[in-house]
Design an enzyme around this catalytic site. Sequence first.
Site, PDB file in Angstrom:
ATOM      1  N   TYR A  57       0.800  -1.233   0.000  1.00 55.68           N
ATOM      2  CA  TYR A  57       0.000   0.000   0.000  1.00 55.68           C
ATOM      3  C   TYR A  57       0.833   1.285   0.000  1.00 55.68           C
ATOM      4  CZ  TYR A  57      -4.501  -2.327   0.850  1.00 55.68           C
ATOM      5  OH  TYR A  57      -5.649  -3.075   0.734  1.00 55.68           O
ATOM      6  N   LYS A  65       2.563 -15.452   3.252  1.00 62.98           N
ATOM      7  CA  LYS A  65       2.702 -16.271   2.043  1.00 62.98           C
ATOM      8  C   LYS A  65       4.205 -16.488   1.851  1.00 62.98           C
ATOM      9  CE  LYS A  65       1.110 -18.374  -1.576  1.00 62.98           C
ATOM     10  NZ  LYS A  65       0.396 -19.649  -1.458  1.00 62.98           N
ATOM     11  N   ASP A 124      -3.583 -18.592   1.929  1.00 64.81           N
ATOM     12  CA  ASP A 124      -4.567 -19.355   1.138  1.00 64.81           C
ATOM     13  C   ASP A 124      -5.243 -20.418   2.011  1.00 64.81           C
ATOM     14  OD1 ASP A 124      -2.070 -20.587   1.238  1.00 64.81           O
ATOM     15  OD2 ASP A 124      -2.066 -21.271  -0.842  1.00 64.81           O
ATOM     16  N   ASP A 179     -12.649  -8.971   4.823  1.00 67.44           N
ATOM     17  CA  ASP A 179     -13.911  -8.998   4.071  1.00 67.44           C
ATOM     18  C   ASP A 179     -14.497 -10.412   4.123  1.00 67.44           C
ATOM     19  OD1 ASP A 179     -13.770  -6.287   3.270  1.00 67.44           O
ATOM     20  OD2 ASP A 179     -14.539  -6.758   1.271  1.00 67.44           O
TER      21      ASP A 179
HETATM   22  C1  IPM Z   1     -10.489  -1.158   3.616  1.00 69.61           C
HETATM   23  C2  IPM Z   1     -10.552  -0.749   2.154  1.00 69.61           C
HETATM   24  C3  IPM Z   1      -9.314   0.048   1.745  1.00 69.61           C
HETATM   25  C4  IPM Z   1      -8.102  -0.854   1.953  1.00 69.61           C
HETATM   26  C5  IPM Z   1      -9.336   0.599   0.310  1.00 69.61           C
HETATM   27  C6  IPM Z   1     -10.535   1.480   0.072  1.00 69.61           C
HETATM   28  C7  IPM Z   1      -8.081   1.338  -0.035  1.00 69.61           C
HETATM   29  O1  IPM Z   1     -10.752  -1.857   1.342  1.00 69.61           O
HETATM   30  O2  IPM Z   1     -10.425  -0.286   4.477  1.00 69.61           O
HETATM   31  O3  IPM Z   1     -10.545  -2.363   3.894  1.00 69.61           O
HETATM   32  O4  IPM Z   1      -7.750  -1.640   1.069  1.00 69.61           O
HETATM   33  O5  IPM Z   1      -7.511  -0.776   3.024  1.00 69.61           O
HETATM   34 MN    MN Z   2     -11.135  -3.665   2.419  1.00 73.08          MN
END
Ligand code: IPM
Ligand code: MN
Length: 363
Positions: free
Chosen positions: A139, A196, A229, A257
């Site tokens: 990032y 990984k 994974d 997520d």
């Molecule tokens: C999160 C989001 C962000 C990330 C994006 C919007 C850059 O997906 O906060 O999980 O990847 O951290």
């Molecule tokens: Mn996210």
Amino acid sequence: MDPQKPAIQRIAVIRGDGIGQEVIPQAVKAIQAAGAAVELTEFDWGADRYLRDGITVPPEGFAMLARDFDAILIGAFGDPRVKTNIHAKEILLGLRFKMDLYANLRPVRLLDEALCPLKGVEPSDLDLVVLRENTEGVYTDAGGVFKPGTPDEIATQEDINTRKGVERIIRYAFEYCREHHKLDGSPRSKVLMCDKSNAMTHAGGLWQRVFKEVSAEYPQITAQHMYVDALCMHMVRDPRQFDVIVTNNMFGDIITDLAAGLQGGLGMAASGNIHPGKTSMFEPVHGSAPPIAGKNLANPFGAILAAAMMLRHMGLTAEADRIEAAVLEAVRQKKTTQDIGGPLGTREAGEWVADRVAGEKER
Ligand code: IPM
Ligand code: MN
Ligand code: NAD
């Protein structure tokens, strides 16, 4: 009362884009209903502001937040009109990186059995936390594009892992494990590092070495490892086995997520972006969800639970407890939005929670 803390603490609130505009006002209502001794100040950073005057973060914006506020509550950033996503990058990733909020704490809790898509998983089976490294990895924006738009184009995206960055998030995970209990009162006992390192040997090697060193300082905590994974597979097959998970920025993004799916979806997941002793930031895990924005459909509970996390972090424990209890009761009584099976809109679900927090609903 903590003599270090002022009587009235200050919170900066940034709704952002899309459903951020809808869920954050509900989180604010819950904070106010709890009677928390805080002063809230709204900032209009986001896509509309950027499209209006080209400003993403005003000059000295982050320094102002660090200086003038005790905590920050944000919604989400992302708008189809801003194709480059530059405002989200500068505001959201700016908050995390420039304020050095290195620990992204994402609790994964199942409030009611009915919310989990897996068979036979009960609330006591799903009470884990993910600690996502929040200031480096892929990032950092290191990299670039060479010969763009030609058949010879080369794009690189560097994965930056520093000894300091890896060590502090791993140490945070062990400290978190040592200091926190599960919701049922049982002690936390395991820290699992997810990487990984079989394929990404340079970065993985650093994570492996540091994990081994730091875990040796915590003999009472079980140290475990899983490749990312395999972790995804186990998370779906048997989430009961997980306690504290520590991982890098990108893997933490993805597995939270997935884990949110087990909690009832993105509308239920809350997070904190923390640097102990510095002004920290709290947000729902979800994004701006453009297809449902402006329709009073978004689940406000992730944002409300993020507000509760923030108040707890600020030492306002009783207020946080009341908000969390009210959300739990709303879920039990199906006073929720449609994504988790209830009949209410964003506003109505938020108002039900706020009323409950204020003690105006029957107990
Ligand atoms: C999160 C989001 C962000 C990330 C994006 C919007 C850059 O997906 O906060 O999980 O990847 O951290
Ligand atoms: Mn996210
Ligand atoms: P998203 O989280 O916005 O939505 C993913 C799915 O979950 C969609 O189906 C959406 O309708 C649903 N959803 C999300 N939040 C919900 C809620 N509160 N209630 C009910 N349903 C909900 O992710 P996306 O679609 O990949 O991204 C949309 C935009 O948001 C993009 O611009 C992305 O970059 C941005 N984003 C921002 C953040 C952030 O600001 N922290 C996080 C993730 C994505």
